[in-house]
Design a protein around this motif. Sequence first.
Motif, mmCIF file in Angstrom:
data_model
loop_
_atom_site.group_PDB
_atom_site.id
_atom_site.type_symbol
_atom_site.label_atom_id
_atom_site.label_comp_id
_atom_site.label_asym_id
_atom_site.label_seq_id
_atom_site.Cartn_x
_atom_site.Cartn_y
_atom_site.Cartn_z
ATOM 1 N N GLU A 100 22.925 -21.085 -28.168
ATOM 2 C CA GLU A 100 22.878 -22.236 -29.076
ATOM 3 C C GLU A 100 21.654 -22.157 -29.995
ATOM 4 N N ILE A 101 20.540 -21.721 -29.433
ATOM 5 C CA ILE A 101 19.313 -21.580 -30.229
ATOM 6 C C ILE A 101 19.463 -20.453 -31.239
ATOM 7 N N LEU A 102 19.987 -19.320 -30.789
ATOM 8 C CA LEU A 102 20.171 -18.187 -31.698
ATOM 9 C C LEU A 102 21.097 -18.557 -32.852
ATOM 10 N N LEU A 103 22.118 -19.329 -32.552
ATOM 11 C CA LEU A 103 23.071 -19.749 -33.584
ATOM 12 C C LEU A 103 22.363 -20.519 -34.710
ATOM 13 N N VAL A 104 21.379 -21.325 -34.351
ATOM 14 C CA VAL A 104 20.603 -22.075 -35.345
ATOM 15 C C VAL A 104 19.918 -21.114 -36.316
ATOM 16 N N PHE A 105 19.461 -19.975 -35.796
ATOM 17 C CA PHE A 105 18.698 -19.032 -36.612
ATOM 18 C C PHE A 105 19.565 -18.051 -37.403
ATOM 19 N N THR A 106 20.878 -18.163 -37.284
ATOM 20 C CA THR A 106 21.747 -17.293 -38.087
ATOM 21 C C THR A 106 21.930 -17.844 -39.498
ATOM 22 N N GLU A 107 21.441 -19.038 -39.727
ATOM 23 C CA GLU A 107 21.493 -19.642 -41.059
ATOM 24 C C GLU A 107 20.088 -20.033 -41.473
ATOM 25 N N LYS A 108 19.931 -20.362 -42.727
ATOM 26 C CA LYS A 108 18.611 -20.722 -43.249
ATOM 27 C C LYS A 108 18.102 -21.977 -42.546
ATOM 28 N N ILE A 109 16.872 -21.910 -42.088
ATOM 29 C CA ILE A 109 16.243 -23.037 -41.405
ATOM 30 C C ILE A 109 15.739 -24.019 -42.459
ATOM 31 N N VAL A 110 16.174 -25.268 -42.327
ATOM 32 C CA VAL A 110 15.772 -26.286 -43.288
ATOM 33 C C VAL A 110 14.639 -27.135 -42.708
ATOM 34 N N LYS A 111 14.734 -27.466 -41.426
ATOM 35 C CA LYS A 111 13.734 -28.305 -40.773
ATOM 36 C C LYS A 111 12.780 -27.436 -39.960
ATOM 37 N N SER A 112 11.497 -27.679 -40.118
ATOM 38 C CA SER A 112 10.510 -26.877 -39.382
ATOM 39 C C SER A 112 10.594 -27.130 -37.873
ATOM 40 N N ASP A 113 11.155 -28.268 -37.469
ATOM 41 C CA ASP A 113 11.322 -28.558 -36.045
ATOM 42 C C ASP A 113 12.220 -27.532 -35.356
ATOM 43 N N GLU A 114 13.127 -26.941 -36.124
ATOM 44 C CA GLU A 114 14.052 -25.952 -35.570
ATOM 45 C C GLU A 114 13.289 -24.757 -34.985
ATOM 46 N N LEU A 115 12.165 -24.408 -35.605
ATOM 47 C CA LEU A 115 11.380 -23.260 -35.144
ATOM 48 C C LEU A 115 10.842 -23.461 -33.730
ATOM 49 N N LYS A 116 10.620 -24.698 -33.350
ATOM 50 C CA LYS A 116 10.090 -24.992 -32.013
ATOM 51 C C LYS A 116 11.086 -24.650 -30.907
ATOM 52 N N LYS A 117 12.339 -24.474 -31.280
ATOM 53 C CA LYS A 117 13.370 -24.169 -30.288
ATOM 54 C C LYS A 117 13.166 -22.804 -29.633
ATOM 55 N N ILE A 118 12.394 -21.937 -30.276
ATOM 56 C CA ILE A 118 12.153 -20.620 -29.663
ATOM 57 C C ILE A 118 11.358 -20.749 -28.369
ATOM 58 N N ASN A 119 10.684 -21.878 -28.184
ATOM 59 C CA ASN A 119 9.940 -22.081 -26.930
ATOM 60 C C ASN A 119 10.854 -22.001 -25.714
ATOM 61 N N SER A 120 12.089 -22.458 -25.869
ATOM 62 C CA SER A 120 13.050 -22.382 -24.761
ATOM 63 C C SER A 120 13.360 -20.929 -24.403
ATOM 64 N N ILE A 121 13.428 -20.071 -25.396
ATOM 65 C CA ILE A 121 13.687 -18.652 -25.139
ATOM 66 C C ILE A 121 12.474 -18.038 -24.450
ATOM 67 N N ILE A 122 11.286 -18.447 -24.863
ATOM 68 C CA ILE A 122 10.059 -17.950 -24.228
ATOM 69 C C ILE A 122 10.033 -18.348 -22.757
ATOM 70 N N VAL A 123 10.437 -19.572 -22.460
ATOM 71 C CA VAL A 123 10.486 -20.035 -21.062
ATOM 72 C C VAL A 123 11.457 -19.176 -20.255
ATOM 73 N N ILE A 124 12.599 -18.870 -20.816
ATOM 74 C CA ILE A 124 13.596 -18.055 -20.117
ATOM 75 C C ILE A 124 13.057 -16.641 -19.879
#
Length: 175
Positions: free
Chosen positions: A101-125
């Motif tokens: 779900e997070i990767l899917l967000v990054f397949t398109e242009k990021i409009v909101k800077s909050d979206e970038l914070k979602k990578i923290n979940s991948i770091i946790v994994i």
Amino acid sequence: MVEQDVYTKVLSTILNELENIYGLKEINAKGTRKLCDLNIEDCLLQLKDSISHSTKETRKNNDRKALKSIIYLSYVSHRMKFHKKIRLDYSRYPNMGQVSEILLVFTEKIVKSDELKKINSIIVILSQIDAKTAKMRNAMGYRFLRIFIVILLNGNISHASVIADFILNQFIIEE
């Protein structure tokens, strides 16, 4: 010795090139290990420090160097999708549904800077994987997720989107 197939060889070459360009093959601050051999948190801490001390021109230069590998990955990804070839095994990784779900967000242009914070979940994994076994750091699946994060930290969302798309294509299950 078992010989790797052409896709595995190409993906390994692409990963090695990207890891070299973005500093993962550099020796850590203590001078004892390569950053790619450290757990994800230590690796990213040292990379963030390195990135914060680099110039915008240096980061642009790295992105230019990486472009050849990113273009090649895009082609290989499309070809593998066409032929239904899977070379990344995420079956033992936790929470891959959330990661997709997070990767899917990054397949398109990021409009909101909050979206970038979602990578923290991948770091946790990736941290959870590190806690189980350090050997997984050498697996292509782990390495592609890590380079995705590293490229985002360097500020190149378009390069990261190609990697996100490739990883998602590797989730395709034949029916």
